[in-house]
Every structure is written in C-alpha cells, then in structure tokens.
Design a protein around this motif. Structure first.
Motif, PDB file in Angstrom:
ATOM      1  N   GLU A 129       1.019  -0.714   0.252  1.00 48.12           N
ATOM      2  CA  GLU A 129       0.026   0.070  -0.401  1.00 48.12           C
ATOM      3  C   GLU A 129       0.826   1.190   0.149  1.00 48.12           C
ATOM      4  O   GLU A 129       0.366   2.077  -0.366  1.00 48.12           O
ATOM      5  CB  GLU A 129      -0.962  -0.201   1.046  1.00 48.12           C
ATOM      6  CG  GLU A 129      -1.953   0.753   1.456  1.00 48.12           C
ATOM      7  CD  GLU A 129      -3.569   0.766   0.289  1.00 48.12           C
ATOM      8  OE1 GLU A 129      -4.442   0.676  -0.147  1.00 48.12           O
ATOM      9  OE2 GLU A 129      -3.005  -0.918   0.048  1.00 48.12           O
ATOM     10  N   GLN A 150      -0.689   4.915  -1.556  1.00 48.01           N
ATOM     11  CA  GLN A 150      -2.079   5.137  -1.308  1.00 48.01           C
ATOM     12  C   GLN A 150      -1.682   4.980   0.431  1.00 48.01           C
ATOM     13  O   GLN A 150      -1.092   4.571   1.028  1.00 48.01           O
ATOM     14  CB  GLN A 150      -3.079   4.145  -1.706  1.00 48.01           C
ATOM     15  CG  GLN A 150      -3.108   4.562  -3.719  1.00 48.01           C
ATOM     16  CD  GLN A 150      -3.876   3.224  -3.972  1.00 48.01           C
ATOM     17  OE1 GLN A 150      -4.621   2.161  -2.759  1.00 48.01           O
ATOM     18  NE2 GLN A 150      -4.150   3.171  -5.299  1.00 48.01           N
ATOM     19  N   ARG A 151      -3.324   6.118   0.609  1.00 47.29           N
ATOM     20  CA  ARG A 151      -2.919   4.977   2.505  1.00 47.29           C
ATOM     21  C   ARG A 151      -4.558   5.084   3.383  1.00 47.29           C
ATOM     22  O   ARG A 151      -4.652   5.060   4.081  1.00 47.29           O
ATOM     23  CB  ARG A 151      -2.975   6.590   3.336  1.00 47.29           C
ATOM     24  CG  ARG A 151      -1.648   7.243   3.192  1.00 47.29           C
ATOM     25  CD  ARG A 151      -0.777   6.517   3.810  1.00 47.29           C
ATOM     26  NE  ARG A 151       0.999   7.207   3.632  1.00 47.29           N
ATOM     27  CZ  ARG A 151       1.278   6.656   3.020  1.00 47.29           C
ATOM     28  NH1 ARG A 151       1.045   5.478   2.327  1.00 47.29           N
ATOM     29  NH2 ARG A 151       2.822   6.740   3.020  1.00 47.29           N
ATOM     30  N   GLN A 152      -5.022   3.515   2.120  1.00 44.13           N
ATOM     31  CA  GLN A 152      -6.731   3.851   2.795  1.00 44.13           C
ATOM     32  C   GLN A 152      -6.043   2.204   3.554  1.00 44.13           C
ATOM     33  O   GLN A 152      -7.082   2.288   4.409  1.00 44.13           O
ATOM     34  CB  GLN A 152      -7.065   2.748   1.029  1.00 44.13           C
ATOM     35  CG  GLN A 152      -8.486   3.452   1.185  1.00 44.13           C
ATOM     36  CD  GLN A 152      -8.985   2.680  -0.354  1.00 44.13           C
ATOM     37  OE1 GLN A 152      -8.205   2.355  -1.289  1.00 44.13           O
ATOM     38  NE2 GLN A 152     -10.131   2.779  -0.222  1.00 44.13           N
ATOM     39  N   THR A 195      -4.112   1.467   6.466  1.00 48.32           N
ATOM     40  CA  THR A 195      -2.567   2.159   7.137  1.00 48.32           C
ATOM     41  C   THR A 195      -2.907   1.187   8.872  1.00 48.32           C
ATOM     42  O   THR A 195      -1.722   1.207   9.390  1.00 48.32           O
ATOM     43  CB  THR A 195      -2.251   3.402   7.713  1.00 48.32           C
ATOM     44  OG1 THR A 195      -4.733   3.388   7.697  1.00 48.32           O
ATOM     45  CG2 THR A 195      -2.688   3.969   6.266  1.00 48.32           C
ATOM     46  N   HIS A 213     -16.557   0.943   1.748  1.00 52.77           N
ATOM     47  CA  HIS A 213     -16.004   1.338   1.621  1.00 52.77           C
ATOM     48  C   HIS A 213     -14.542   1.157   1.641  1.00 52.77           C
ATOM     49  O   HIS A 213     -13.789   0.219   1.303  1.00 52.77           O
ATOM     50  CB  HIS A 213     -15.325   2.959   0.960  1.00 52.77           C
ATOM     51  CG  HIS A 213     -14.211   3.451  -0.502  1.00 52.77           C
ATOM     52  ND1 HIS A 213     -14.361   2.505  -2.080  1.00 52.77           N
ATOM     53  CD2 HIS A 213     -13.232   3.830  -0.031  1.00 52.77           C
ATOM     54  CE1 HIS A 213     -13.375   2.922  -2.411  1.00 52.77           C
ATOM     55  NE2 HIS A 213     -12.938   3.835  -1.577  1.00 52.77           N
ATOM     56  N   THR A 214     -14.161   1.410   3.066  1.00 51.67           N
ATOM     57  CA  THR A 214     -13.261   1.372   3.535  1.00 51.67           C
ATOM     58  C   THR A 214     -12.787  -0.592   4.269  1.00 51.67           C
ATOM     59  O   THR A 214     -11.896  -0.841   3.438  1.00 51.67           O
ATOM     60  CB  THR A 214     -12.671   1.550   5.680  1.00 51.67           C
ATOM     61  OG1 THR A 214     -13.142   2.950   5.008  1.00 51.67           O
ATOM     62  CG2 THR A 214     -11.681   1.390   6.320  1.00 51.67           C
ATOM     63  N   ALA A 271     -12.013  -2.151   0.969  1.00 51.00           N
ATOM     64  CA  ALA A 271     -10.522  -1.376   0.592  1.00 51.00           C
ATOM     65  C   ALA A 271      -9.348  -3.155   1.398  1.00 51.00           C
ATOM     66  O   ALA A 271      -8.913  -3.754   0.700  1.00 51.00           O
ATOM     67  CB  ALA A 271     -10.204  -0.560   0.909  1.00 51.00           C
ATOM     68  N   TYR A 272      -9.899  -3.140   2.667  1.00 49.82           N
ATOM     69  CA  TYR A 272      -9.643  -4.181   3.826  1.00 49.82           C
ATOM     70  C   TYR A 272      -9.445  -5.658   2.237  1.00 49.82           C
ATOM     71  O   TYR A 272      -8.723  -6.622   2.362  1.00 49.82           O
ATOM     72  CB  TYR A 272      -9.688  -4.421   4.758  1.00 49.82           C
ATOM     73  CG  TYR A 272      -9.127  -3.082   5.176  1.00 49.82           C
ATOM     74  CD1 TYR A 272      -7.946  -3.320   6.973  1.00 49.82           C
ATOM     75  CD2 TYR A 272      -9.114  -1.212   5.255  1.00 49.82           C
ATOM     76  CE1 TYR A 272      -7.543  -2.530   6.866  1.00 49.82           C
ATOM     77  CE2 TYR A 272      -8.820  -0.146   5.823  1.00 49.82           C
ATOM     78  CZ  TYR A 272      -7.741  -0.505   6.449  1.00 49.82           C
ATOM     79  OH  TYR A 272      -6.593   0.408   7.286  1.00 49.82           O
TER      80      TYR A 272
END
Length: 439
Positions: A231, A236-238, A240, A287-288, A291-292
């Motif tokens: 990442e 990107q910082r999605q 972290t 959305h979060t 992403a994970y």
C-alpha cells in the motif's frame, strides 16, 4: 532455502510450466507466500538441466535475497544482459519480482532484446493487477499455485498408501509412514485438517508448536508486511491500520462458507465493540471494509466465491462467501479446536475443485442452496458437502436442492460418513477422503 536434492515434487504445477516451456508468454506463478513457488522454479531449473540445458543458459534471481533486493530495473537489465549466451536461448527465473519498482520495464525489454524464456513468481495478485496486466496483456500466462492438496500432504509427510483387506470383505485404503507404522485414513485426514497444507510444515514434522511458529511467520509476512508495504509503494493510504486488518481477517476466518456482505462485516465488528476508541467513531464505511477485503483477496489469503441462480442462469451480486487459502492458517488464527468442522471440510473441497481446474460458484435454486457448481469448458458438476449422510434429516436437507435441478449433469454429495447407499435417485454419495485421493 530447500536444497535442490531435497525438492519434493509438485507435478501438477511442474507439468503446466513444462507445457509452456519455450513459448512466448511470460510464465507468472502467483500464490500466497510459502506455498511452494520458489521450489517450483527450482524444479523447473532441474528439469531444464536434465533435458540438456547448460547451467550458463540459466539465470536465477531471488529478490528476497540481499544480493538482489535493492536493485533497480535498469540494474536487473544489465545483470541479465551480461549473462546472455550469444546464439543460445537463455532461461530467466525471477523470484518475488514484485518487490522491484518498475520490474515490468525490465521484463518487457528482455522479451524484445533477447532470445529468452521468462519465469516469474509473485506472492500476490498485485503482480497481475490492473496496471501491470494491461502492460503485459496477452504476453503472460498465469499459473495459480495453492498449498498442498491432501494427496500432496501425504507425500510430503512421508506417508504411502496401501490397499488392505477388510474383515467384511473388499478392500480398504490405509496409510503407512516411513517406519511402516499403519494409520487409519480418517486419522491422517484429521492431521491435514489440523495442520493444513503449507509445505514448510513437512520439514518440521507434525509438531503443533513448530507449526504455529511457521504459520505465524506466514501471517506476519502476508498481512503485516506485504499488504501494508504494498500500500505504501502504491502511494495510497487506504490500508494503514494493522489492528483493523487483523479483526477483518479473524471475522472472515470465523465465517468461512457463510454468506456475508461487506456492510454486515462492518456492523458486526461495531456491535462486538471491536471498533470503539481511537479515531474511528461509528461503523467504518463500506468502502473502507471493501478495501481491506480487497487487499486480503489480492494477497491470496482469502478467496471469494459468487452465487449463481440456477433457474435464472445468472450470477447474483449479493452475499458471496469467502474461503481461507489454508485450513492450518485458520486454526492458527482461531485456535485448534473442533470448530465448525462442516464449513472447514467445505473449505477443503472448494480448493480441491480449483486445483482440478474448475470454475466454482455457489448454486441458488428457489430459496435453497447448492454448495458448489463446478464447471469447465466441457463439464459441470453439482456438489454438496456434509460431515455425515447417516441422519435422515441431514440426507433430506442435502439432497433436496439437488433434486430440484432438472439438467443431466452429475450431482454428488461428499461426506466423511456416506452411509450404505452409494446413490439416491441418481445423486452419488461419495466418501470425501476417497474423492480427495482420486486422480
């Protein structure tokens, strides 16, 4: 690193590589860390040498090694260029190449500039994710590698099979270890369900403490290092938060084979108080969470399976399922206990179908479900999985959706206790262990 003399065979994958030898596409081997990709490259090198390829025609680079890990793509290009043998084909082997920024520039240049045959491994689907797959579009073939099947597990752990006579007549299969000790197949299968199929465990013996240490190392490199580092490399910082990532891993591992939605994962974590405190107030956005989960799918840690409406003949957008790439990793995460064994054997069947080359979906018919629809270009099978077929209630529940399907494709139930009947209205009742050992 395993010495070449100790390499154990992974014939299914080696045959695929040999089949693509000396063809133009770049051979890309993907799969979770430590599932055997590096050893597969070594098996291919050994095959080349056995078929007359000289050592100077083979270039091997492992980018986990200190010798290569800080190279630029330009430096890789010059390293290979200096080793090209004029007038002869060169075989290039690049292990964990995704660690190198702009690696695809070097690979493309090799294809254009030299007479070479290229083999690459990468620990995750990121190697072939959108920006790279378009770059190499039509110029690569992917070989997806999985941890050991049950048959491979027996081989790696030194078991061999023999048919022995049964008291009731007929034959039954038993496993013998290297000392000639005899084991019931059900016990050996329980060991597989306990320790899983990571090849490195075979080097440790079936020792729970050592196995847990190895699985912990795999988890740490896949989740903490690979996902979070990748990442950062993407800028990107999605993703972290390693703590949130672990909570999602634990949720998915605990719910393999269950229908889940992204929003239900966020809500459940919130309701269980796992997301309180810190910066996060309230449920994480869909959305979060998505992403994970996407990062976990990309790292080949979990696989997603879609639902297919058998009557409507279409894939459904809602409520897929997730399976974990190795049942031993699940036990490491959740603890060794007899947890949800029905879904655990379902998990094993799913990956065996993938190994056998099937596309797999969940089947929906009316308000009922078929565990797996497995299809290839010329075959389709409907499969239910259950621990036992001995209970009348279970038999009816498992058979009912299969009986509703009106086509003539094969329908089977796989179980550890198939009972006395080998079929019900044309639906086969098969012993799961025998099915796993079938060619």
């Amino acid at each position: 690193m395993i010495g070449s003399h100790e390499l154990k065979k992974r014939d299914q994958y080696l045959r695929k590589l040999i089949g693509f030898r000396d063809t133009q596409p770049v051979k890309v081997i993907t799969g979770i860390r430590r599932c055997g990709k590096s050893s597969l490259l070594k098996l291919m090198v050994r095959h080349l040498q056995e078929t007359g390829i000289k050592p100077e025609q083979i270039v091997e680079m492992n980018f986990e090694s200190h010798d290569f890990r800080n190279m630029t793509s330009d430096e890789i290009y010059h390293y290979v260029k200096e080793r090209i043998v004029p007038g002869k084909r060169t075989y290039l082997f690049f292990d964990e190449l995704q660690r190198i920024h702009a690696w695809e520039d070097a690979v493309n240049s090799f294809r254009v500039d030299f007479d070479c045959d290229i083999y690459i491994t990468g620990s995750n689907a990121f190697l072939l994710s959108s920006e790279y797959s378009t770059y190499l579009s039509g110029r690569c073939v992917e070989i997806k590698m999985l941890p050991l099947s049950f048959r491979e597990f027996l081989d790696f752990h030194g078991f061999h099979l023999r048919e022995t006579g049964s008291v009731l007549g007929g034959m039954r299969r038993q496993a013998f270890d290297q000392n000639g000790e005899r084991y019931d197949m059900r016990k050996v299968f329980e060991a597989y369900m306990r320790f899983g199929g990571m090849p490195g465990i075979a080097d440790l013996g079936l020792d729970q403490e050592k196995a847990l240490a190895l699985l912990d190392g795999i988890y740490s490199t896949v989740v903490v290092r690979d996902i979070l580092e990748r990442e950062r490399r993407r800028g990107q910082r999605q993703i972290t938060d390693s703590a949130l990532l672990r909570k999602i891993v634990l949720f998915l591992a605990d719910n393999i084979g269950s229908s889940v939605s992204v929003s239900s994962i966020g809500n459940t974590l919130m309701n269980e108080g796992l997301l309180e405190g810190g910066k996060r107030k309230g449920t994480p956005s869909t959305h979060t969470v998505q992403a994970y989960i996407g990062a976990l799918l990309e790292s080949c840690f979990f696989y997603e399976i879609k639902r297919f409406d058998i009557k409507g003949r279409e894939y459904l957008r809602t409520l897929g399922k997730y399976y974990i790439v190795d049942i031993g990793l699940r036990n490491y995460l959740l603890g060794f206990r007899n947890r949800d064994s029905g879904h655990a054997i379902e998990n094993v069947v799913y990956f065996e179908l993938l190994r056998r080359g099937y596309d797999v979906a969940i089947g929906k018919i009316d308000n009922q479900e078929v565990d797996f629809i497995a299809t290839t270009a010329d075959d389709k099978q409907y499969i239910q999985v259950t621990e036992s077929m001995r209970s009348e209630d279970v038999r009816q529940r498992v058979l009912s959706p299969l009986r509703k399907i009106r086509d003539n494709y094969e329908k089977s139930v796989l179980s550890l206790e198939p009972g006395l009947d080998s079929s019900y209205d044309g639906i086969k009742s098969l012993n799961l262990i025998d099915w796993l050992l079938a060619d």
